[in-house]
Design a protein around this motif. Sequence first.
Motif, PDB file in Angstrom:
ATOM      1  N   SER A  40      19.581   4.441  -8.424  1.00 25.15           N
ATOM      2  CA  SER A  40      19.146   3.561  -9.517  1.00 25.15           C
ATOM      3  C   SER A  40      17.828   2.457  -8.934  1.00 25.15           C
ATOM      4  CB  SER A  40      20.210   2.388  -9.903  1.00 25.15           C
ATOM      5  OG  SER A  40      19.579   1.622 -11.034  1.00 25.15           O
ATOM      6  N   PHE A  41      17.745   2.045  -7.805  1.00 22.47           N
ATOM      7  CA  PHE A  41      16.603   1.295  -7.229  1.00 22.47           C
ATOM      8  C   PHE A  41      15.611   2.255  -7.006  1.00 22.47           C
ATOM      9  CE2 PHE A  41      14.393  -0.334  -3.561  1.00 22.47           C
ATOM     10  CZ  PHE A  41      13.980  -1.564  -4.031  1.00 22.47           C
ATOM     11  N   LEU A  42      15.610   3.236  -6.417  1.00 20.75           N
ATOM     12  CA  LEU A  42      14.552   4.253  -6.337  1.00 20.75           C
ATOM     13  C   LEU A  42      13.912   4.636  -7.617  1.00 20.75           C
ATOM     14  CD1 LEU A  42      16.141   6.671  -3.610  1.00 20.75           C
ATOM     15  CD2 LEU A  42      14.413   4.956  -3.180  1.00 20.75           C
ATOM     16  N   LYS A  43      14.680   4.714  -8.449  1.00 21.99           N
ATOM     17  CA  LYS A  43      14.058   5.207  -9.900  1.00 21.99           C
ATOM     18  C   LYS A  43      13.481   3.869 -10.628  1.00 21.99           C
ATOM     19  CE  LYS A  43      17.421   9.037 -11.190  1.00 21.99           C
ATOM     20  NZ  LYS A  43      18.600   9.315 -11.945  1.00 21.99           N
ATOM     21  N   LYS A  44      13.975   2.855 -10.482  1.00 18.15           N
ATOM     22  CA  LYS A  44      13.570   1.736 -11.290  1.00 18.15           C
ATOM     23  C   LYS A  44      12.553   0.927 -10.415  1.00 18.15           C
ATOM     24  CE  LYS A  44      17.944   0.633 -13.681  1.00 18.15           C
ATOM     25  NZ  LYS A  44      18.701  -0.588 -13.914  1.00 18.15           N
ATOM     26  N   GLU A  45      12.236   1.184  -9.126  1.00 17.95           N
ATOM     27  CA  GLU A  45      11.477   0.322  -8.470  1.00 17.95           C
ATOM     28  C   GLU A  45      10.609   1.198  -7.351  1.00 17.95           C
ATOM     29  OE1 GLU A  45      10.634  -2.823  -8.623  1.00 17.95           O
ATOM     30  OE2 GLU A  45      12.439  -3.404  -9.750  1.00 17.95           O
ATOM     31  N   PRO A  46       9.876   2.437  -7.910  1.00 19.05           N
ATOM     32  CA  PRO A  46       8.991   3.191  -7.180  1.00 19.05           C
ATOM     33  C   PRO A  46       7.754   2.595  -6.538  1.00 19.05           C
ATOM     34  CG  PRO A  46       8.520   3.655  -9.680  1.00 19.05           C
ATOM     35  CD  PRO A  46       9.659   2.465  -9.562  1.00 19.05           C
ATOM     36  N   PHE A  50       7.034   2.120  -2.538  1.00 23.21           N
ATOM     37  CA  PHE A  50       5.769   2.506  -2.152  1.00 23.21           C
ATOM     38  C   PHE A  50       4.985   1.532  -1.300  1.00 23.21           C
ATOM     39  CE2 PHE A  50       0.939   2.882  -2.868  1.00 23.21           C
ATOM     40  CZ  PHE A  50       0.611   4.027  -2.177  1.00 23.21           C
ATOM     41  N   PHE A  51       5.068   0.200  -1.682  1.00 18.17           N
ATOM     42  CA  PHE A  51       4.611  -0.733  -1.075  1.00 18.17           C
ATOM     43  C   PHE A  51       5.408  -1.096   0.571  1.00 18.17           C
ATOM     44  CE2 PHE A  51       2.404  -3.494  -4.562  1.00 18.17           C
ATOM     45  CZ  PHE A  51       1.139  -2.556  -4.294  1.00 18.17           C
ATOM     46  N   ILE A  52       6.758  -0.960   0.446  1.00 20.44           N
ATOM     47  CA  ILE A  52       7.574  -0.887   1.817  1.00 20.44           C
ATOM     48  C   ILE A  52       7.250   0.089   2.601  1.00 20.44           C
ATOM     49  CG2 ILE A  52       9.798  -0.690   2.572  1.00 20.44           C
ATOM     50  CD1 ILE A  52      10.752  -1.979  -0.015  1.00 20.44           C
ATOM     51  N   PHE A  53       6.852   1.205   2.204  1.00 21.70           N
ATOM     52  CA  PHE A  53       6.512   2.413   2.876  1.00 21.70           C
ATOM     53  C   PHE A  53       5.283   2.305   3.370  1.00 21.70           C
ATOM     54  CE2 PHE A  53       3.829   6.199   3.051  1.00 21.70           C
ATOM     55  CZ  PHE A  53       4.492   7.189   3.955  1.00 21.70           C
ATOM     56  N   LEU A  54       4.243   1.720   2.710  1.00 21.04           N
ATOM     57  CA  LEU A  54       3.049   1.294   3.517  1.00 21.04           C
ATOM     58  C   LEU A  54       3.117   0.488   4.425  1.00 21.04           C
ATOM     59  CD1 LEU A  54       0.604   1.293   0.184  1.00 21.04           C
ATOM     60  CD2 LEU A  54       0.567   2.956   2.164  1.00 21.04           C
ATOM     61  N   PHE A  55       3.898  -0.955   4.361  1.00 21.25           N
ATOM     62  CA  PHE A  55       4.219  -2.064   5.214  1.00 21.25           C
ATOM     63  C   PHE A  55       4.902  -1.272   6.587  1.00 21.25           C
ATOM     64  CE2 PHE A  55       6.901  -5.108   7.034  1.00 21.25           C
ATOM     65  CZ  PHE A  55       5.910  -6.168   7.102  1.00 21.25           C
ATOM     66  N   ILE A  56       5.761  -0.456   6.411  1.00 22.10           N
ATOM     67  CA  ILE A  56       6.420   0.027   7.626  1.00 22.10           C
ATOM     68  C   ILE A  56       5.189   1.123   8.433  1.00 22.10           C
ATOM     69  CG2 ILE A  56       8.366   1.451   8.290  1.00 22.10           C
ATOM     70  CD1 ILE A  56      10.170   0.549   6.257  1.00 22.10           C
ATOM     71  N   LEU A  57       4.663   1.709   7.485  1.00 26.47           N
ATOM     72  CA  LEU A  57       3.471   2.825   8.143  1.00 26.47           C
ATOM     73  C   LEU A  57       2.734   1.892   8.940  1.00 26.47           C
ATOM     74  CD1 LEU A  57       2.547   5.512   8.519  1.00 26.47           C
ATOM     75  CD2 LEU A  57       1.133   4.935   6.386  1.00 26.47           C
ATOM     76  N   GLY A  58       2.272   0.744   8.349  1.00 25.21           N
ATOM     77  CA  GLY A  58       1.390  -0.140   9.271  1.00 25.21           C
ATOM     78  C   GLY A  58       2.027  -0.554  10.634  1.00 25.21           C
ATOM     79  N   ALA A 173       3.052  -8.682  -4.172  1.00 25.97           N
ATOM     80  CA  ALA A 173       1.998  -7.738  -4.400  1.00 25.97           C
ATOM     81  C   ALA A 173       2.566  -6.704  -5.424  1.00 25.97           C
ATOM     82  CB  ALA A 173       2.029  -6.759  -2.892  1.00 25.97           C
ATOM     83  N   LYS A 174       3.846  -6.596  -5.553  1.00 22.41           N
ATOM     84  CA  LYS A 174       4.106  -5.842  -6.435  1.00 22.41           C
ATOM     85  C   LYS A 174       4.076  -6.246  -7.954  1.00 22.41           C
ATOM     86  CE  LYS A 174       8.306  -5.684  -8.452  1.00 22.41           C
ATOM     87  NZ  LYS A 174       9.561  -5.718  -9.039  1.00 22.41           N
ATOM     88  N   TYR A 175       4.222  -7.538  -8.085  1.00 25.23           N
ATOM     89  CA  TYR A 175       3.932  -7.957  -9.401  1.00 25.23           C
ATOM     90  C   TYR A 175       2.674  -8.070  -9.653  1.00 25.23           C
ATOM     91  CZ  TYR A 175       8.799  -9.966  -9.157  1.00 25.23           C
ATOM     92  OH  TYR A 175      10.062 -10.136  -9.271  1.00 25.23           O
ATOM     93  N   ALA A 176       1.678  -8.355  -8.472  1.00 25.62           N
ATOM     94  CA  ALA A 176       0.196  -8.518  -8.834  1.00 25.62           C
ATOM     95  C   ALA A 176      -0.303  -7.049  -9.081  1.00 25.62           C
ATOM     96  CB  ALA A 176      -0.334  -9.006  -7.413  1.00 25.62           C
ATOM     97  N   GLN A 177       0.282  -6.165  -8.541  1.00 19.80           N
ATOM     98  CA  GLN A 177      -0.076  -4.625  -8.877  1.00 19.80           C
ATOM     99  C   GLN A 177       0.006  -4.294 -10.521  1.00 19.80           C
ATOM    100  OE1 GLN A 177      -2.087  -2.855  -6.654  1.00 19.80           O
ATOM    101  NE2 GLN A 177      -1.569  -0.517  -7.498  1.00 19.80           N
ATOM    102  N   ILE A 178       1.064  -4.793 -10.725  1.00 21.62           N
ATOM    103  CA  ILE A 178       1.572  -4.245 -12.100  1.00 21.62           C
ATOM    104  C   ILE A 178       0.744  -5.098 -13.024  1.00 21.62           C
ATOM    105  CG2 ILE A 178       3.285  -4.477 -13.848  1.00 21.62           C
ATOM    106  CD1 ILE A 178       5.349  -4.120 -11.557  1.00 21.62           C
ATOM    107  N   PHE A 179       0.356  -6.360 -12.902  1.00 26.16           N
ATOM    108  CA  PHE A 179      -0.314  -7.181 -13.496  1.00 26.16           C
ATOM    109  C   PHE A 179      -2.122  -6.881 -13.668  1.00 26.16           C
ATOM    110  CE2 PHE A 179      -2.384 -11.151 -15.277  1.00 26.16           C
ATOM    111  CZ  PHE A 179      -1.676 -11.436 -16.292  1.00 26.16           C
ATOM    112  N   SER A 180      -2.297  -6.521 -12.609  1.00 22.38           N
ATOM    113  CA  SER A 180      -3.619  -6.105 -12.380  1.00 22.38           C
ATOM    114  C   SER A 180      -3.917  -4.650 -12.913  1.00 22.38           C
ATOM    115  CB  SER A 180      -3.963  -5.602 -10.904  1.00 22.38           C
ATOM    116  OG  SER A 180      -5.154  -5.348 -10.528  1.00 22.38           O
ATOM    117  N   PHE A 181      -3.053  -3.662 -13.075  1.00 25.24           N
ATOM    118  CA  PHE A 181      -3.063  -2.446 -13.851  1.00 25.24           C
ATOM    119  C   PHE A 181      -3.167  -2.753 -15.273  1.00 25.24           C
ATOM    120  CE2 PHE A 181      -1.183   1.199 -16.000  1.00 25.24           C
ATOM    121  CZ  PHE A 181      -2.131   2.198 -15.448  1.00 25.24           C
ATOM    122  N   GLY A 182      -2.567  -3.864 -15.729  1.00 23.23           N
ATOM    123  CA  GLY A 182      -2.680  -4.060 -17.185  1.00 23.23           C
ATOM    124  C   GLY A 182      -4.074  -4.626 -17.377  1.00 23.23           C
ATOM    125  N   ILE A 183      -4.581  -5.417 -16.428  1.00 22.57           N
ATOM    126  CA  ILE A 183      -5.980  -5.851 -16.917  1.00 22.57           C
ATOM    127  C   ILE A 183      -7.118  -4.493 -16.754  1.00 22.57           C
ATOM    128  CG2 ILE A 183      -7.929  -7.332 -15.928  1.00 22.57           C
ATOM    129  CD1 ILE A 183      -5.728  -9.250 -15.149  1.00 22.57           C
TER     130      ILE A 183
END
Length: 234
Positions: A40-46, A50-58, A173-183
Amino acid sequence: MIMSSFKTIQFKRKKSDSKPFEFCNDNSDFNNSYHKNTKSFLKKEPLAIFFIFLFILGIILGAVLSQFLNDKLLNDLNFIFLNNFQFKSDCSFIQIFVDSLFISSLFVFICFILGMSMIGIFVLPLMCLFKGLGLGLVSGYLISLYSVQGFFFNLLIIVPGAFLSSLAFLVCAKYAQIFSFGIFSKGIPLKKTPKQLYTFKEYCKKCYKCFFIIGISSLIDASLNCFFARFFNF
């Protein structure tokens, strides 16, 4: 007479008593619930994934990169670390708390500002990557240069506070990404403009919670520095 009345009493066994004893399958239920919640988390919070993956990759890239630093960069990094270590050793609890609060809040505030711009959708993923890169670079450098002492310093002082501050950063960053995409979607011609998920007021409320987490991480960072830093000598 007592015996005769006693014989007339009839004992009825419950149906549940007639069944053989069954072991509880709590472990199986827990595993099923865990897998369902994970799916459920993987479906609701892609985006969060993605951001967690980038952070761990970093973090991984930073740890690997720290092993290939030349002498000049290594000396510069060591100079910065030693100055910061000495500064915090001479500071009080309040001073360390304020310093940690300012630095961590700055990253979250930048995320918040980027969420109100069209370029946020391009910059925020890079920030998540570079945030992890910095943490991995410092951790790898400490372990490679100071071995066991560097490992425990990283584990006891850096990681606990960095974990919570990074969590607040990723959530914002997740909230900001969603709001930025709306703009961004309103500024370009699209056949179907996506609906804004939340208003500016709701966006501020969501990001406000991240600053609360930053406050907790700063308290932990200051407490661990005051308690454990005395046991290290660099």
